[in-house]
Design a protein around this motif. Sequence first.
Motif, PDB file in Angstrom:
ATOM      1  N   VAL A 111       0.842  -1.198   0.000  1.00  0.00           N
ATOM      2  CA  VAL A 111       0.000   0.000   0.000  1.00  0.00           C
ATOM      3  C   VAL A 111       0.876   1.247   0.000  1.00  0.00           C
ATOM      4  O   VAL A 111       0.630   2.208  -0.751  1.00  0.00           O
ATOM      5  CB  VAL A 111      -0.949  -0.004   1.214  1.00  0.00           C
ATOM      6  CG1 VAL A 111      -1.791   1.276   1.241  1.00  0.00           C
ATOM      7  CG2 VAL A 111      -1.864  -1.226   1.171  1.00  0.00           C
ATOM      8  N   TRP A 112       1.900   1.246   0.832  1.00  0.00           N
ATOM      9  CA  TRP A 112       2.830   2.371   0.853  1.00  0.00           C
ATOM     10  C   TRP A 112       3.454   2.581  -0.532  1.00  0.00           C
ATOM     11  O   TRP A 112       3.549   3.721  -1.018  1.00  0.00           O
ATOM     12  CB  TRP A 112       3.939   2.128   1.866  1.00  0.00           C
ATOM     13  CG  TRP A 112       3.642   2.503   3.276  1.00  0.00           C
ATOM     14  CD1 TRP A 112       3.199   1.683   4.275  1.00  0.00           C
ATOM     15  CD2 TRP A 112       3.782   3.796   3.874  1.00  0.00           C
ATOM     16  NE1 TRP A 112       3.048   2.390   5.444  1.00  0.00           N
ATOM     17  CE2 TRP A 112       3.400   3.677   5.230  1.00  0.00           C
ATOM     18  CE3 TRP A 112       4.175   5.036   3.384  1.00  0.00           C
ATOM     19  CZ2 TRP A 112       3.422   4.767   6.106  1.00  0.00           C
ATOM     20  CZ3 TRP A 112       4.203   6.125   4.255  1.00  0.00           C
ATOM     21  CH2 TRP A 112       3.821   5.977   5.596  1.00  0.00           C
ATOM     22  N   ALA A 113       3.880   1.493  -1.156  1.00  0.00           N
ATOM     23  CA  ALA A 113       4.577   1.598  -2.438  1.00  0.00           C
ATOM     24  C   ALA A 113       3.693   2.198  -3.529  1.00  0.00           C
ATOM     25  O   ALA A 113       4.201   2.809  -4.482  1.00  0.00           O
ATOM     26  CB  ALA A 113       5.081   0.225  -2.874  1.00  0.00           C
ATOM     27  N   GLU A 114       2.375   2.035  -3.406  1.00  0.00           N
ATOM     28  CA  GLU A 114       1.460   2.513  -4.432  1.00  0.00           C
ATOM     29  C   GLU A 114       0.886   3.896  -4.135  1.00  0.00           C
ATOM     30  O   GLU A 114       0.037   4.381  -4.896  1.00  0.00           O
ATOM     31  CB  GLU A 114       0.311   1.510  -4.602  1.00  0.00           C
ATOM     32  CG  GLU A 114       0.758   0.131  -5.077  1.00  0.00           C
ATOM     33  CD  GLU A 114       1.460   0.185  -6.433  1.00  0.00           C
ATOM     34  OE1 GLU A 114       1.055   1.017  -7.278  1.00  0.00           O
ATOM     35  OE2 GLU A 114       2.406  -0.588  -6.649  1.00  0.00           O
ATOM     36  N   LEU A 115       1.332   4.553  -3.069  1.00  0.00           N
ATOM     37  CA  LEU A 115       0.807   5.886  -2.773  1.00  0.00           C
ATOM     38  C   LEU A 115       1.142   6.847  -3.914  1.00  0.00           C
ATOM     39  O   LEU A 115       2.299   6.968  -4.313  1.00  0.00           O
ATOM     40  CB  LEU A 115       1.403   6.421  -1.469  1.00  0.00           C
ATOM     41  CG  LEU A 115       0.970   5.750  -0.162  1.00  0.00           C
ATOM     42  CD1 LEU A 115       1.667   6.416   1.016  1.00  0.00           C
ATOM     43  CD2 LEU A 115      -0.545   5.795   0.017  1.00  0.00           C
ATOM     44  N   ILE A 135       9.895  -0.576  -1.762  1.00  0.00           N
ATOM     45  CA  ILE A 135       9.668   0.872  -1.796  1.00  0.00           C
ATOM     46  C   ILE A 135      10.592   1.534  -2.818  1.00  0.00           C
ATOM     47  O   ILE A 135      10.187   2.445  -3.550  1.00  0.00           O
ATOM     48  CB  ILE A 135       9.867   1.490  -0.408  1.00  0.00           C
ATOM     49  CG1 ILE A 135       8.827   0.951   0.576  1.00  0.00           C
ATOM     50  CG2 ILE A 135       9.799   3.015  -0.476  1.00  0.00           C
ATOM     51  CD1 ILE A 135       7.390   1.290   0.238  1.00  0.00           C
ATOM     52  N   ALA A 136      11.834   1.064  -2.892  1.00  0.00           N
ATOM     53  CA  ALA A 136      12.808   1.660  -3.809  1.00  0.00           C
ATOM     54  C   ALA A 136      12.410   1.492  -5.266  1.00  0.00           C
ATOM     55  O   ALA A 136      12.874   2.253  -6.136  1.00  0.00           O
ATOM     56  CB  ALA A 136      14.193   1.052  -3.570  1.00  0.00           C
ATOM     57  N   GLU A 137      11.544   0.515  -5.563  1.00  0.00           N
ATOM     58  CA  GLU A 137      11.052   0.354  -6.929  1.00  0.00           C
ATOM     59  C   GLU A 137      10.190   1.537  -7.364  1.00  0.00           C
ATOM     60  O   GLU A 137      10.098   1.828  -8.561  1.00  0.00           O
ATOM     61  CB  GLU A 137      10.214  -0.928  -7.037  1.00  0.00           C
ATOM     62  CG  GLU A 137      10.997  -2.219  -6.845  1.00  0.00           C
ATOM     63  CD  GLU A 137      10.069  -3.420  -6.814  1.00  0.00           C
ATOM     64  OE1 GLU A 137       8.827  -3.220  -6.934  1.00  0.00           O
ATOM     65  OE2 GLU A 137      10.564  -4.551  -6.670  1.00  0.00           O
TER      66      GLU A 137
END
Length: 426
Positions: A111-115, A135-137
Amino acid sequence: MPDPLSPADDQAALYRSIAAGDHRHGELGTVAFAVSTDDVDAGAGDVYVALGLAKYLERLGWGVQLWPIDRWDTHVPDDVDVVVSMIESFVPGLLPRHTALVGWVRNWTDVWAELPYLDEFDAVWTSSTAARDRIAERYDGAVHLLPIGVDPELFSGDDQGSSPIDVVTTVNFWGAERLGTSALDELAEQRDVVWYGANQEHLVRSDRIDHRGHASFFDLPAVYAAARVVVDDVIPPARAYATHNSRLFEGLASGSLVVTNCAEGLEELGLGDLPTYHDGPSLVLAAADTDAALVERLRAVVLERHTYASRAASADADLRQAVARRRGLPGPDRGPFLIWAAHMRERLRQTEQERDVHLAGVHDINERLVASIADAQRNAAETAAARAEADVLRAERDRLAVRLDQVTRSRTYRLAERVAKAMHRR
């Protein structure tokens, strides 16, 4: 600075004082933690993690405070230098541009990664290497490893309570079956199991398990210190990225053996020898491995590497850099879209709360209605009174159901829900 040997009640008073805003000024600036609540007794894990780190950041010269969800619809004060977001649903639209923003990804990594506003963050902390890579992605800024930890002045292992406990778990029940729940049933056939946790009245578990209901966060040090074994249960979204619970560090710091259902990520924490389980039989075996030397070795690793004093020392450099980068930025706000999204997020939250209240009312009345009809059938002499009560309950249930339908069909609710879904899809 409090005495490192302060009893748990003194530490509780300090936590409450931080939550009340009594420590918000410091020579290095002010750090505000965006959290679900500032109620220390609410049982919200993000609050205790935030307060644990805040306590030790203050010793380094930072002012610290909480910024609870019921204030997210208001502007962050200009004198706040950094906001650390503990929750993925925090929308940073009402931060001044000069206020730095750090995200702490402790769970819900995808969810964080898609913010869609992830690029608004000046830095991101993650609880595991796997989460950092994910996240780095999607984020080009600094992503640093910062697992959650433990406050050793609270979880010292000194307060062992009034009676020993063989096996304990402190997992809360939120309606969905967890991997560890059925495994505990099997363990309870051979060991004495005590279960502290919210909503235990809704659990259908082995009669051999001693359910004791919710325990205060400040009661947990004595619970863990009294236990031979602490059973942890990591939820699937956390297991996917090896983001471990506070329970892991708190139990070990208290001198108990912790067994967990997430083997991934233990090696990088220096806890590769920790027993793990994946079902009932493997939990029985894991809980039997109570070698004192192993427990002491794991405890030493936690006290050396995973205290909030250590976490604060690591976080301090990131906070300083984030403040330096933001200092002097032009513009009073974050832009019209984020401002609108922050307000819309709060409207959605309030509408969801109203929906949940009405939904709970309907369910409660339905349960009472069924009981009333059953009573009428069991006792013919009271049939008329029971039927009258049932009629009242039906009318109230129908009124609430109509209101629930109105809430969920309202323009505000539908618009806010579409915005929330669209933001998560981006």
